[in-house]
Design a protein around this motif. Structure first.
Motif, short mmCIF file in Angstrom:
data_model
loop_
_atom_site.label_atom_id
_atom_site.label_comp_id
_atom_site.label_asym_id
_atom_site.label_seq_id
_atom_site.Cartn_x
_atom_site.Cartn_y
_atom_site.Cartn_z
N CYS A 151 9.48 -6.21 5.21
CA CYS A 151 8.07 -5.87 5.17
C CYS A 151 7.41 -6.70 4.07
O CYS A 151 7.91 -6.73 2.93
CB CYS A 151 7.91 -4.38 4.90
SG CYS A 151 6.22 -3.86 4.53
N TYR A 163 3.60 1.82 5.59
CA TYR A 163 3.40 0.99 6.78
C TYR A 163 4.60 1.17 7.71
O TYR A 163 5.74 1.20 7.26
CB TYR A 163 3.24 -0.47 6.39
CG TYR A 163 2.09 -0.71 5.45
CD1 TYR A 163 0.78 -0.76 5.91
CD2 TYR A 163 2.32 -0.87 4.09
CE1 TYR A 163 -0.28 -0.96 5.05
CE2 TYR A 163 1.26 -1.07 3.21
CZ TYR A 163 -0.03 -1.12 3.69
OH TYR A 163 -1.09 -1.31 2.83
N ARG A 192 -5.01 -2.86 6.71
CA ARG A 192 -4.61 -1.47 6.94
C ARG A 192 -4.86 -0.62 5.70
O ARG A 192 -4.02 0.15 5.27
CB ARG A 192 -3.13 -1.42 7.33
CG ARG A 192 -2.81 -2.13 8.63
CD ARG A 192 -3.59 -1.59 9.80
NE ARG A 192 -3.25 -0.21 10.09
CZ ARG A 192 -2.28 0.14 10.91
NH1 ARG A 192 -1.55 -0.78 11.52
NH2 ARG A 192 -2.02 1.40 11.15
N VAL A 205 3.64 -7.38 2.20
CA VAL A 205 2.28 -6.90 2.04
C VAL A 205 1.50 -7.90 1.19
O VAL A 205 1.90 -8.23 0.07
CB VAL A 205 2.25 -5.51 1.37
CG1 VAL A 205 0.81 -5.02 1.21
CG2 VAL A 205 3.07 -4.52 2.17
N GLU A 233 -4.29 3.29 5.54
CA GLU A 233 -2.99 3.94 5.41
C GLU A 233 -2.62 4.14 3.94
O GLU A 233 -1.50 4.52 3.63
CB GLU A 233 -1.91 3.13 6.12
CG GLU A 233 -2.14 3.02 7.61
CD GLU A 233 -0.93 2.46 8.34
OE1 GLU A 233 0.13 2.35 7.71
OE2 GLU A 233 -1.07 2.14 9.52
N GLN A 276 9.91 1.71 8.23
CA GLN A 276 8.83 2.02 7.30
C GLN A 276 9.04 1.35 5.97
O GLN A 276 10.18 1.12 5.54
CB GLN A 276 8.73 3.54 7.08
CG GLN A 276 8.19 4.32 8.26
CD GLN A 276 7.96 5.78 7.93
OE1 GLN A 276 8.64 6.35 7.08
NE2 GLN A 276 6.99 6.39 8.57
N VAL A 302 -0.44 -6.65 6.34
CA VAL A 302 0.98 -6.35 6.41
C VAL A 302 1.66 -7.22 7.47
O VAL A 302 1.16 -7.33 8.59
CB VAL A 302 1.21 -4.85 6.73
CG1 VAL A 302 2.70 -4.52 6.69
CG2 VAL A 302 0.44 -3.98 5.76
N HIS A 350 0.06 -6.29 10.93
CA HIS A 350 -0.84 -5.14 11.06
C HIS A 350 -2.30 -5.52 10.83
O HIS A 350 -3.18 -4.76 11.20
CB HIS A 350 -0.46 -4.06 10.03
CG HIS A 350 0.76 -3.28 10.37
ND1 HIS A 350 0.82 -2.40 11.41
CD2 HIS A 350 1.97 -3.26 9.79
CE1 HIS A 350 2.02 -1.85 11.45
NE2 HIS A 350 2.74 -2.35 10.49
N CYS A 366 0.93 3.36 -0.21
CA CYS A 366 0.68 2.94 1.17
C CYS A 366 1.99 2.97 1.95
O CYS A 366 3.01 2.47 1.47
CB CYS A 366 0.08 1.54 1.23
SG CYS A 366 -1.31 1.28 0.10
#
Length: 292
Positions: A230, A213, A194, A232, A197, A159, A173, A191, A211
């Motif tokens: 991750c 993810y 999104r 974004v 979320e 996450q 993402v 993703h 947010c």
């Protein structure tokens, strides 16, 4: 001059695009660091090592995810660098240090996250290095660590949380994995949009969004080990997290190795005692110790 030479090289490449004679990739030029991370506002330095006997000009290129490479600058060891496009020498600076050509980016921004390639040119041929992936990080992207080492066959959910101001458009993402021994991180999952979320801050009039993810990983294999980043994309910028390390427990492997060593020791003791022709007192002691 340098501009005419570059233009001629471009013409030759178009004429021979099907023959692939103008662009090569060898060890004539190299970038020793495949991945670099930097906090926003800090300076970063890229190194391009090259053979002075085989390279006359050094070029730097920037390739953002999903876009074509863009030429930053071309330099010669006896002349000042020439900068192209929006790459102003106030933030981008090329320095020559013997066989080490260096690119410096000052006061890094979100938009600086990309892969930076150096290329060496001589005799109308361009030779590229493998590149360096730069990640400009912000504290607005936080990745939760995996609390315990995992085992083959386990399942985990990675996450990352993004706290940012609102802007037009949705978030996209991406997840990257950098495995041990790999030169560059590889894109493993996206993703798409999104925005569903994201939750607005409860404070009245607050522009902040939170947010979360997630990336589920099931039936893990040892090849899944590595650092997961991750990324974004929002407001035209790419926000990278600090990365989450996915490590496998080595206890099972150590236990199996210990059992193997004990079995091997018992076999050797029995073999030695057998070859002596009789089960001596010392052999019996050794065997009892091994069994206990």
């Amino acid at each position: 001059n340098l501009k005419n030479c570059t233009a001629y090289l471009s013409y030759i490449h178009k004429q021979n695009s099907n023959k692939n004679k103008c662009i090569t990739q060898t060890d004539i030029v190299s970038q020793p660091v495949p991945l670099m991370t930097v906090q926003l506002g800090e300076n970063v330095l890229f190194s391009c090592l090259y053979s002075e006997q085989e390279v006359e000009y050094i070029s730097w290129f920037k390739q953002t995810v999903g876009e074509k490479p863009r030429l930053i600058a071309i330099s010669h060891k006896y002349t000042h660098p020439i900068y192209y496009g929006n790459f102003s020498h106030t933030r981008f600076k090329v320095l020559e240090n013997g066989s080490n050509n260096q690119l410096i980016i000052s006061n890094t921004e979100f938009s600086d996250s990309a892969i930076y390639y150096c290329g060496g040119m001589n005799n109308y041929a361009m030779t590229f290095a493998t590149g360096t992936f730069l990640i400009s990080k912000s504290k607005t992207v936080v990745q939760q660590p995996v609390s315990d080492p995992v085992h083959p066959g386990d399942s985990v959910t990675l996450q990352c949380t993004v706290n940012s101001e609102t802007c037009a458009g949705d978030h996209s993402v991406y997840w990257f994995r950098h495995g041990s021994g790999e030169s560059l991180p590889g894109l493993i999952y996206t993703h798409g949009n999104r925005s569903d979320e994201c939750e607005k801050s409860p404070e009245a009039g607050s522009p902040t969004h939170s947010c979360v993810y997630s990336l589920p990983k099931r039936n893990l294999r040892r090849s899944d080990a590595g650092i997961y980043y991750c990324a974004v994309v929002t407001c035209g910028d790419i926000l990278f997290g600090d990365g989450t390390k996915l490590l496998f427990s080595i206890l099972l492997g150590l236990g199996a190795a210990l059992v193997f060593c004990v079995v091997l020791l018992i076999f050797l003791v029995c073999y030695i005692c057998k070859n002596t022709g009789k089960m001596s007192f010392s052999c019996k002691i050794y065997l009892l110790l091994c069994l206990h």
